[in-house]
Each structure stands twice: as structure tokens, then as C-alpha cells.
Design a protein around this motif. Structure first.
Motif, PDB file in Angstrom:
ATOM      1  N   LEU A 223      91.539  61.594  72.422  1.00  0.00           N
ATOM      2  CA  LEU A 223      92.076  63.118  72.213  1.00  0.00           C
ATOM      3  C   LEU A 223      90.821  63.676  72.790  1.00  0.00           C
ATOM      4  O   LEU A 223      90.143  63.327  72.342  1.00  0.00           O
ATOM      5  N   THR A 224      91.305  64.978  73.441  1.00  0.00           N
ATOM      6  CA  THR A 224      89.837  65.594  73.919  1.00  0.00           C
ATOM      7  C   THR A 224      89.159  66.149  72.901  1.00  0.00           C
ATOM      8  O   THR A 224      90.395  66.649  72.351  1.00  0.00           O
ATOM      9  N   CYS A 225      88.079  66.841  73.283  1.00  0.00           N
ATOM     10  CA  CYS A 225      87.348  67.802  72.102  1.00  0.00           C
ATOM     11  C   CYS A 225      88.339  69.381  72.016  1.00  0.00           C
ATOM     12  O   CYS A 225      88.679  70.039  71.194  1.00  0.00           O
ATOM     13  N   SER A 226      89.351  69.944  73.322  1.00  0.00           N
ATOM     14  CA  SER A 226      89.644  71.100  72.986  1.00  0.00           C
ATOM     15  C   SER A 226      91.545  69.921  72.672  1.00  0.00           C
ATOM     16  O   SER A 226      91.761  71.596  71.337  1.00  0.00           O
ATOM     17  N   GLU A 227      91.913  69.639  72.927  1.00  0.00           N
ATOM     18  CA  GLU A 227      93.386  68.816  71.851  1.00  0.00           C
ATOM     19  C   GLU A 227      92.115  68.616  70.265  1.00  0.00           C
ATOM     20  O   GLU A 227      93.726  69.246  70.072  1.00  0.00           O
ATOM     21  N   LEU A 228      91.703  67.910  70.051  1.00  0.00           N
ATOM     22  CA  LEU A 228      91.346  67.532  68.767  1.00  0.00           C
ATOM     23  C   LEU A 228      91.238  69.246  67.852  1.00  0.00           C
ATOM     24  O   LEU A 228      91.350  69.735  66.711  1.00  0.00           O
ATOM     25  N   GLY A 229      90.301  70.108  68.935  1.00  0.00           N
ATOM     26  CA  GLY A 229      90.264  71.900  68.588  1.00  0.00           C
ATOM     27  C   GLY A 229      91.501  72.489  68.140  1.00  0.00           C
ATOM     28  O   GLY A 229      91.844  73.430  67.633  1.00  0.00           O
ATOM     29  N   LEU A 230      92.476  72.072  68.660  1.00  0.00           N
ATOM     30  CA  LEU A 230      93.971  72.839  68.613  1.00  0.00           C
ATOM     31  C   LEU A 230      94.377  72.442  68.149  1.00  0.00           C
ATOM     32  O   LEU A 230      95.331  73.133  66.635  1.00  0.00           O
ATOM     33  N   LEU A 231      94.196  71.003  68.102  1.00  0.00           N
ATOM     34  CA  LEU A 231      95.518  70.365  66.880  1.00  0.00           C
ATOM     35  C   LEU A 231      94.700  70.652  65.132  1.00  0.00           C
ATOM     36  O   LEU A 231      95.484  70.784  63.946  1.00  0.00           O
ATOM     37  N   GLN A 232      93.340  70.634  64.913  1.00  0.00           N
ATOM     38  CA  GLN A 232      92.263  70.556  63.615  1.00  0.00           C
ATOM     39  C   GLN A 232      93.167  72.240  62.831  1.00  0.00           C
ATOM     40  O   GLN A 232      93.330  72.304  62.378  1.00  0.00           O
ATOM     41  N   GLN A 233      92.954  73.562  64.469  1.00  0.00           N
ATOM     42  CA  GLN A 233      93.170  74.566  63.923  1.00  0.00           C
ATOM     43  C   GLN A 233      95.050  74.783  63.944  1.00  0.00           C
ATOM     44  O   GLN A 233      95.086  75.626  62.489  1.00  0.00           O
TER      45      GLN A 233
ATOM     46  N   VAL B 260      89.747  63.596  60.795  1.00  0.00           N
ATOM     47  CA  VAL B 260      89.573  64.319  61.234  1.00  0.00           C
ATOM     48  C   VAL B 260      88.318  64.686  61.165  1.00  0.00           C
ATOM     49  O   VAL B 260      87.063  64.052  61.458  1.00  0.00           O
ATOM     50  N   ALA B 261      87.682  64.558  59.977  1.00  0.00           N
ATOM     51  CA  ALA B 261      86.192  64.581  59.145  1.00  0.00           C
ATOM     52  C   ALA B 261      85.336  63.100  59.294  1.00  0.00           C
ATOM     53  O   ALA B 261      84.096  63.282  59.643  1.00  0.00           O
ATOM     54  N   ASP B 262      85.995  62.002  59.487  1.00  0.00           N
ATOM     55  CA  ASP B 262      85.549  61.346  59.225  1.00  0.00           C
ATOM     56  C   ASP B 262      85.517  60.192  60.749  1.00  0.00           C
ATOM     57  O   ASP B 262      85.491  59.610  61.286  1.00  0.00           O
ATOM     58  N   GLY B 263      86.275  61.353  61.869  1.00  0.00           N
ATOM     59  CA  GLY B 263      85.777  60.908  63.335  1.00  0.00           C
ATOM     60  C   GLY B 263      87.838  59.610  63.297  1.00  0.00           C
ATOM     61  O   GLY B 263      87.804  59.202  64.656  1.00  0.00           O
ATOM     62  N   ARG B 264      88.329  59.673  62.595  1.00  0.00           N
ATOM     63  CA  ARG B 264      89.155  58.693  62.235  1.00  0.00           C
ATOM     64  C   ARG B 264      90.750  59.369  62.860  1.00  0.00           C
ATOM     65  O   ARG B 264      91.707  58.437  63.187  1.00  0.00           O
ATOM     66  N   TYR B 265      90.679  60.603  63.082  1.00  0.00           N
ATOM     67  CA  TYR B 265      92.043  61.349  63.927  1.00  0.00           C
ATOM     68  C   TYR B 265      92.322  61.012  64.743  1.00  0.00           C
ATOM     69  O   TYR B 265      91.680  60.286  66.180  1.00  0.00           O
ATOM     70  N   GLY B 266      93.636  60.857  65.040  1.00  0.00           N
ATOM     71  CA  GLY B 266      94.608  60.637  66.646  1.00  0.00           C
ATOM     72  C   GLY B 266      94.356  59.706  66.402  1.00  0.00           C
ATOM     73  O   GLY B 266      94.846  58.059  67.849  1.00  0.00           O
TER      74      GLY B 266
ATOM     75  N   LEU C  25     101.278  64.208  68.008  1.00  0.00           N
ATOM     76  CA  LEU C  25     100.014  64.393  67.041  1.00  0.00           C
ATOM     77  C   LEU C  25     100.442  66.971  68.009  1.00  0.00           C
ATOM     78  O   LEU C  25     100.124  67.704  66.207  1.00  0.00           O
ATOM     79  N   VAL C  26     100.950  66.449  68.748  1.00  0.00           N
ATOM     80  CA  VAL C  26     101.603  68.705  67.887  1.00  0.00           C
ATOM     81  C   VAL C  26     102.884  68.612  67.997  1.00  0.00           C
ATOM     82  O   VAL C  26     102.723  69.563  67.549  1.00  0.00           O
ATOM     83  N   ALA C  27     103.562  67.336  68.079  1.00  0.00           N
ATOM     84  CA  ALA C  27     105.017  67.644  67.072  1.00  0.00           C
ATOM     85  C   ALA C  27     104.571  68.232  65.488  1.00  0.00           C
ATOM     86  O   ALA C  27     105.428  68.617  65.136  1.00  0.00           O
ATOM     87  N   ALA C  28     103.473  67.056  65.088  1.00  0.00           N
ATOM     88  CA  ALA C  28     103.319  67.310  64.307  1.00  0.00           C
ATOM     89  C   ALA C  28     102.024  66.037  63.636  1.00  0.00           C
ATOM     90  O   ALA C  28     102.051  65.071  63.517  1.00  0.00           O
ATOM     91  N   PRO C  29     101.095  67.944  64.052  1.00  0.00           N
ATOM     92  CA  PRO C  29     100.242  67.160  63.705  1.00  0.00           C
ATOM     93  C   PRO C  29      99.066  66.370  62.821  1.00  0.00           C
ATOM     94  O   PRO C  29      97.253  65.643  62.480  1.00  0.00           O
ATOM     95  N   TYR C  30      99.895  66.340  61.623  1.00  0.00           N
ATOM     96  CA  TYR C  30      99.346  65.757  60.842  1.00  0.00           C
ATOM     97  C   TYR C  30     100.048  63.853  60.459  1.00  0.00           C
ATOM     98  O   TYR C  30      99.636  63.135  59.805  1.00  0.00           O
ATOM     99  N   THR C  31     100.298  63.705  61.768  1.00  0.00           N
ATOM    100  CA  THR C  31     100.916  61.853  62.089  1.00  0.00           C
ATOM    101  C   THR C  31      99.920  61.293  61.658  1.00  0.00           C
ATOM    102  O   THR C  31      98.885  61.458  62.121  1.00  0.00           O
ATOM    103  N   ALA C  32     100.149  60.002  60.977  1.00  0.00           N
ATOM    104  CA  ALA C  32      99.236  59.720  60.577  1.00  0.00           C
ATOM    105  C   ALA C  32      99.410  58.003  60.664  1.00  0.00           C
ATOM    106  O   ALA C  32      98.299  56.566  61.837  1.00  0.00           O
ATOM    107  N   ARG C  33     100.566  57.670  61.859  1.00  0.00           N
ATOM    108  CA  ARG C  33     101.312  56.384  62.230  1.00  0.00           C
ATOM    109  C   ARG C  33     101.463  56.542  63.454  1.00  0.00           C
ATOM    110  O   ARG C  33     101.746  57.917  63.697  1.00  0.00           O
ATOM    111  N   CYS C  34     101.083  55.514  64.992  1.00  0.00           N
ATOM    112  CA  CYS C  34     101.558  55.331  65.910  1.00  0.00           C
ATOM    113  C   CYS C  34     103.142  55.154  65.690  1.00  0.00           C
ATOM    114  O   CYS C  34     104.198  54.975  64.464  1.00  0.00           O
TER     115      CYS C  34
END
Length: 127
Positions: free
Chosen positions: A4-14, A83-89, A103-112
């Protein structure tokens, strides 16, 4: 390796924070009586049996919806912790990257997709 890029991560976190706020407002407002915040509306002894059955079905539906929304809230909180631990995505099972589209479809997705499929095939069905 998380891709994930920083902008993608920021959007998903938002999106996670926004959905979390929505769920909290709904759970506090719509379902407050289920948690004892509001006393349930009581039917008098003269109530028709159909009204009683309808009310019971409505209460069961509301309870199921509240449970679903609470489960989603827990998934969002877990995603924000990743996200806080750096493991998001990254998949929580295999560590492979989770696709951005997923992740866009379901930002809380935890598994591939592969691990989620295996997880769903091996967990007991909740009633």
C-alpha cells in the motif's frame, strides 16, 4: 511485503474511522434499548397474539442486526490496531499482501482471498 502507498493507507484508514463513527452512532441510538439504555416497550394483556408475535420477530431481527454491526465494529478496531502496528494490508494468516481493491471493498479485511476461503470452510456456523 505490504504494497500500500501512503495515500492508499491514509484513505483506507479514513474510511475505517468514518465507518466506526457511523456504527457507534447507530449502536448507541438505534439499539440502545438492547443494551438496557431504554426500557423496552411493553404490550398490555389486551394485545393481540399477532402483535406479540410481530413484536418478537422485530426484536429478534434488531438483535441480529445489532450483533452484526457490533461484529463489524470489532473488525474495524482490529484493522485500526493493525494500522498502528504497521501490519495493515498483510494477511493475518499467511502474511501475503491483501489486494487494494479488496481493502477498498471492505477496509477491515484481515485475510487474503485464499486464507479467507479456508477460514470460512473450517469454522463452525454460528446460529
Amino acid at each position: 511485503m505490504i504494497t500500500l502507498t501512503c495515500s492508499e493507507l491514509g484513505l483506507l484508514q479514513q474510511r475505517l474511522f468514518e465507518r466506526r463513527r457511523e456504527l457507534l452512532a447507530t449502536l448507541r441510538g438505534e439499539y440502545g434499548d438492547l443494551a438496557g439504555a431504554r426500557p423496552p416497550e411493553e404490550l398490555g394483556p389486551e394485545s393481540h397474539p399477532d402483535e406479540t408475535a410481530s413484536r418478537k420477530a422485530s426484536d429478534q431481527l434488531r438483535t441480529a442486526l445489532a450483533r452484526h454491526e457490533f461484529d463489524e465494529l470489532q473488525q474495524i478496531d482490529a484493522a485500526l490496531a493493525r494500522v498502528a502496528d504497521g501490519r495493515y494490508g498483510a494477511c493475518v494468516d499467511c502474511g501475503d499482501p491483501i489486494g487494494y481493491e479488496r481493502l477498498v471493498a471492505a477496509p477491515y479485511t484481515a485475510r487474503c482471498v485464499s486464507c479467507q476461503t479456508a477460514f470460512e470452510q473450517h469454522r463452525p456456523i454460528r446460529q
